[in-house]
Enzyme design. Sequence first.
Site, PDB file in Angstrom:
ATOM      1  N   LYS A 134       0.842  -1.194   0.000  1.00 57.94           N
ATOM      2  CA  LYS A 134       0.000   0.000   0.000  1.00 57.94           C
ATOM      3  C   LYS A 134       0.880   1.248   0.000  1.00 57.94           C
ATOM      4  O   LYS A 134       1.954   1.265   0.604  1.00 57.94           O
ATOM      5  CB  LYS A 134      -0.883  -0.045   1.249  1.00 57.94           C
ATOM      6  CG  LYS A 134      -1.884   1.075   1.420  1.00 57.94           C
ATOM      7  CD  LYS A 134      -2.705   0.807   2.685  1.00 57.94           C
ATOM      8  CE  LYS A 134      -3.772   1.848   2.914  1.00 57.94           C
ATOM      9  NZ  LYS A 134      -4.634   1.506   4.090  1.00 57.94           N
ATOM     10  N   SER A 165      -9.273   1.337   3.134  1.00 61.17           N
ATOM     11  CA  SER A 165      -8.488   2.197   2.253  1.00 61.17           C
ATOM     12  C   SER A 165      -7.402   1.427   1.494  1.00 61.17           C
ATOM     13  O   SER A 165      -6.745   1.968   0.619  1.00 61.17           O
ATOM     14  CB  SER A 165      -7.836   3.327   3.066  1.00 61.17           C
ATOM     15  OG  SER A 165      -6.957   2.814   4.053  1.00 61.17           O
ATOM     16  N   SER A 179      -9.653  -1.123   7.237  1.00 64.43           N
ATOM     17  CA  SER A 179      -9.105  -0.950   5.894  1.00 64.43           C
ATOM     18  C   SER A 179      -8.434  -2.167   5.287  1.00 64.43           C
ATOM     19  O   SER A 179      -8.024  -2.127   4.128  1.00 64.43           O
ATOM     20  CB  SER A 179      -8.126   0.225   5.880  1.00 64.43           C
ATOM     21  OG  SER A 179      -8.826   1.434   6.066  1.00 64.43           O
TER      22      SER A 179
END
Length: 433
Positions: free
Chosen positions: A35, A112, A136
């Site tokens: 990420k 996310s 997330s």
Amino acid sequence: MAKLMESGAFMEKFILQPNSSSHQLPLSGLTFAVKEIFDVDGYVTGFGNPDWIRTHPAAVSTAPAVVDVLEGGATCVGKTVMDEMAYSINGENIHYGTPTNPCAPDRVPGGSSSGSAVAVGAGLVDFSLGTDTGGSVRVPASYCGILGFRPSHDAISTSGVIPMSQSFDTVGWFARDPSVLNRVGRVLLHLPNVDPVAPSQIIIPEDCFSLSSIPSDRTTQVLVRSVEKHFGGHILKHVNLGDYVKEKVPSLQHFMRKDSEDQSYNIPSLAALSSSMRLLQRYEFKNNHAEWVTTVNPKFGPGLYERIWDAIRTPDENIDICHSVQTELRAALTDLLKDEGILVLPTVPGDPPKLQSEPASLEVFRARAFSLLSIAGVAGFCQVSIPLGMFNNLPISISLVAKHGSDGFLLNLVETLYDTIQQEAGAAQRITN
């Protein structure tokens, strides 16, 4: 490469090879993505927003979690798209596009850690790293039909990871295969390989499953049959978690709704738990990022703009009570689960929302989602989301939660139960169809 571009999962591609080429390493031969919240030496950590990239230098070191999996023998192939400043569970990014949900292209992938989940779900990498503050990792794992693990809070170093809210921030990971999930977890958690231990009890909170729109024969009954086959039905126990939490977490009274507004769509004590979690998140986010947001005045996407500025304006009151809620909930759930106990939850309350849904239309869904996600989040417990196939052509899942520090036990349990759960889920899916 075409498949890669179509997925929209990656921000940038590069290759980071493990230092050793030994085939004896636990992650040898596996590929992974990270990420865009993790530092990688020589690359700007973008945090999902082009103004952040513009105003920050390249990292001068690599986050320890990334280093650990590299030293475990895996090869990193790039960084993945995320929601701006990690402040959403939808996975839509106005600047870089929304990664395509491999199970349901007309639905959000979840955020996310959207790109990290899509990269695994689309088969582009063997596993990926994300972060989970409010949900997330768990949410995109559920929406993309893969395994997602949120570890116990503070079990894995978040050094070299841009903070969102330190009371809840964790480094999580995704995989399609339970063996890979387990191996990655043992590297990140620095755990030895040990034989699986049978759970002492499996607790099913019926009230929590009443928040889900998915019928129980596709969720709890699949798990019940799997547990009965492996361990016997005597370890199954049913509780009302909302009542238990209300009784055992007295500080929640400060967050209970005082008005007479109909809350039939939610469980009051868990809604209060969610309110406490989100208040503390906003407060810590403000402390971390208010100066940058107010100085730079960055462009944010719709929905995100309002949420981030709400956080910047968060008052400092009731923060001590939020910490009391954390302490009381951890003690209460530790007592409920005892040693080797498991709490079963819906990961999310229903289907992945459609792309570009109006925020107002998702209000009840979001409220229910955060009521469920806040249980492990506030307690600091570990949680894994397990896919259960498709219902009405959309992915569904179930979650297992274990007490703080029981990550290795939970990883082994997933690997033990996984094939049986998939068989039972497949049988239930055929009956439904």
